[in-house]
Each structure stands twice: as C-alpha cells, then as structure tokens.
Design an enzyme around this catalytic site. Structure first.
Site, mmCIF file in Angstrom:
data_model
loop_
_atom_site.group_PDB
_atom_site.id
_atom_site.type_symbol
_atom_site.label_atom_id
_atom_site.label_comp_id
_atom_site.label_asym_id
_atom_site.label_seq_id
_atom_site.Cartn_x
_atom_site.Cartn_y
_atom_site.Cartn_z
ATOM 1 N N ARG A 166 -65.097 -40.692 31.847
ATOM 2 C CA ARG A 166 -64.693 -42.001 32.388
ATOM 3 C C ARG A 166 -65.015 -43.034 31.327
ATOM 4 O O ARG A 166 -66.175 -43.244 30.972
ATOM 5 C CB ARG A 166 -65.421 -42.324 33.688
ATOM 6 N N HIS A 187 -55.636 -43.158 36.120
ATOM 7 C CA HIS A 187 -56.649 -42.527 36.988
ATOM 8 C C HIS A 187 -55.998 -41.313 37.673
ATOM 9 O O HIS A 187 -55.775 -41.299 38.879
ATOM 10 C CB HIS A 187 -57.156 -43.538 38.007
ATOM 11 N N GLN A 196 -57.503 -39.476 40.859
ATOM 12 C CA GLN A 196 -57.289 -40.232 42.089
ATOM 13 C C GLN A 196 -55.894 -39.931 42.638
ATOM 14 O O GLN A 196 -55.715 -39.713 43.843
ATOM 15 C CB GLN A 196 -57.432 -41.739 41.796
ATOM 16 N N ASP A 237 -55.446 -51.688 45.560
ATOM 17 C CA ASP A 237 -56.675 -51.454 44.773
ATOM 18 C C ASP A 237 -57.253 -52.825 44.427
ATOM 19 O O ASP A 237 -56.586 -53.861 44.608
ATOM 20 C CB ASP A 237 -56.334 -50.648 43.503
ATOM 21 N N CYS A 255 -57.983 -46.635 46.877
ATOM 22 C CA CYS A 255 -58.765 -45.629 46.142
ATOM 23 C C CYS A 255 -60.266 -45.841 46.303
ATOM 24 O O CYS A 255 -61.041 -44.915 46.080
ATOM 25 C CB CYS A 255 -58.383 -45.659 44.673
ATOM 26 N N ARG A 281 -60.847 -36.281 47.220
ATOM 27 C CA ARG A 281 -61.189 -36.189 45.793
ATOM 28 C C ARG A 281 -61.907 -34.865 45.537
ATOM 29 O O ARG A 281 -61.647 -34.171 44.555
ATOM 30 C CB ARG A 281 -62.099 -37.363 45.374
#
Ligand code: CP
Ligand code: NVA
Length: 304
Positions: A98, A125, A128, A220, A259, A287
C-alpha cells in the site's frame, strides 16, 4: 515470472468470475494452500480492512504474515525499491504493498521474483474492486443487467470499480464534478475493456439523472489519504452525497456501497449508511473472502 495483481485487468474476466465464485463457496473454510509461506505487507498509509483481511486470509490458508511499515524499513531511509524487492523476494512468498505511487509499486514488482499485490495506490485499489464485485454478484446473478452509479470524487476506488464493471460487462456510471472526473487514461482503459465485454461505461456530472434506475449507488471519501482537505472541494461535492433523497431516485431495490472508511455527513448521510439498503459491512467482510482466493491463485499450492 511471478504473477502480480497491480491492477484489475491483470486478471482476465474468467479468472475474476471464477475467483468470486470460489470466494463465495469458501467463506469460513480453511486450507493449507499457503502452508510454510510468508506474506509481507508493506504499508506507507494507514489501513484497517486491507491489513487485517490479508493477515487473516493468509492465516486461514495456513500461511504467515509480516506487517512492514515503510517508515520502519530501510526503504524509508533511502534503500532503493528494487534492492528491497530483491531482498524480500528471498524471504517471502508474496508481498502486498500500500503506497502512493503506482509507478513505485510497478518498480517493486518488476524487481521482485514473488507475486506482488496492490493494496491501494493513489491511482488504483483493485483488491477493493474484487470484493465489491463479489458483493454485487451475491445480489445479482446477471452482472450484465446491473447498473452501478459511483458518485463523488473520481479517485483510486472509482478507477478500479469502473474497470472491474467494464471487464465483467456491467453498466457503470461515474458521476463526478467535471474537474474531479477519473483521469482520461482510466476512462480509456475502461472503454477498451467494455468493448470486449459489452459493458456500458458512462460519465456524468448531474447526480439526480445519474441515480435514476440504479441497482447500486457507490461512494467513497472526498479526500483520499495524502490529499489536503480543501474546503471548496467539500462544497462542490455536496450535491453528490448519497442521502435519502438521492436514494429515492434509484430503483426501490437499490443497495448502497462504500469501500470504507466513511465520513458520515460528507459523502454519505448517517441515515443511509445505517439504512437496510446499505451493504457496506458486507463489502468489508468480502475483502477477506475475495483476497483469500487471490492469495490462493497467485501464491497457493494448487494441490492443497
Ligand atoms: N477499504 C479499505 O481499503 O480500507 P482500509 O483503508 O481500512 O484498508
Ligand atoms: N480513496 C480512499 C480509499 C481508502 C480505502 C483513499 O485512498 O484514501
């Protein structure tokens, strides 16, 4: 050559659909697919879901996880990305990263001899997006009949969501103020994927007509990690907030996605976040299930 997952299209349509079916079937199941293997998590930004779900996923597959904060590695003191990738490839069987720049992630992957997974960059991402598609497909068997409308900032989550919808043939609308749209390269990528799948990829600037007939409304945060909280951006994004009024314009069966982490009262109202139409916690749980299958695909022992 190791197989990486740096962006959605690193897997093809069939791989993504079968990964999602496997994730649905393997919820709660454990195996030895990663037995004796170690997964490194190199994070330069905070995380709740990605960090914990990968750690637990590796554990469920019989593997071991090491959390490596960038600031505590020699990487944070100037050791090169390439040297770090070569060294860690000698110890680990896979790495989740990340970070800020997608280029840094790509540089790491190019020098690594083990699979590298994008755990979020400023641009994308994809993990996700896998969990999001899994969540959508739990409610709609026919993905080609789904209309998903993303509202707000055209950020990393929007890019990967648009790509996965385009890849599997759904109808995706990315509704943002004009200057906060997804970048042109991302739209071009999605349109190319859509040409092959029959998906419809649209952009819009007016939230009300965009929300009409939606099966899913998705949002988001307005300020992603590393971005400055500019007050004007907040004012301009106000009409894109998912609230009861906007939700009333979608299909009665519409579900709301995020998310997470969410900022109640900004991109989503508290009432909608906690409403029965909200599936945000299901998304978060997925996830774990989706990433377990991703680890099995990229790093797993096929026999286990
Ligand atoms: N959605 C997501 O990636 O959450 P975290 O930042 O908590 O990992
Ligand atoms: N767009 C957000 C997603 C967090 C999971 C960010 O990059 O901060």
């Amino acid at each position: 050559m190791p197989r990486h997952f740096l962006k959605v299209a690193d897997l093809d349509r069939e791989e993504i659909l079968s990964l999602i079916e496997a994730a649905k079937a393997s919820k709660g199941k454990q195996s030895g697919a990663l037995s004796g293997k170690s997964l490194g998590l190199i994070f330069s930004k905070p995380s709740t879901r990605t960090r914990v779900s990968f750690t637990v996923a590796a554990h469920h597959l019989g593997g071991h996880c090491l959390f490596l904060s960038e600031s505590e590695l020699q990487l944070g003191r100037g050791e090169t990305i390439e040297d770090t990738a070569r060294i860690l490839s000698g110890y680990l069987s896979g790495v989740v990263i990340r970070t800020f720049s997608q280029r840094d992630l790509e540089a790491f992957a190019a020098a690594a001899s083990v699979p590298v997974i994008n755990g979020l960059t400023d641009e994308r991402h994809p993990c996700q997006a896998l969990a999001d598609l899994m969540t959508i497909s739990e409610l709609h068997a026919d993905l080609s009949a789904v209309k998903l409308v993303y509202l707000g900032d055209g950020n990393n989550v929007a890019v990967s969501l648009m790509n996965i919808c385009a890849l599997v043939g759904a109808h995706v609308v990315i509704c943002t103020p004009e200057d906060l749209a997804c970048p042109d390269w991302a739209l071009a990528e999605a349109k190319a994927l859509a040409a092959a799948s029959g998906a419809t990829v649209e952009t819009a600037t007016d939230p009300e007509p965009a929300a009409a007939g939606a099966d899913f409304l998705y949002t988001d945060v307005w300020f992603s990690m590393g971005q400055q909280k500019v007050p004007e951006k907040k004012i301009r994004l106000q009409p894109y907030q998912i609230n009861e009024r906007l939700l009333s314009l979608a299909k009665p069966s519409c579900r709301v996605m995020h998310c997470l982490p969410a900022h109640r009262g900004e991109e989503i109202s508290a009432a909608v976040m906690d409403a029965p139409q909200s599936i945000v916690f299901k998304q978060a749980e997925n996830r774990l299930h989706a990433q377990k299958e991703l680890l099995r695909l990229l790093m797993g022992d096929a026999q286990a």
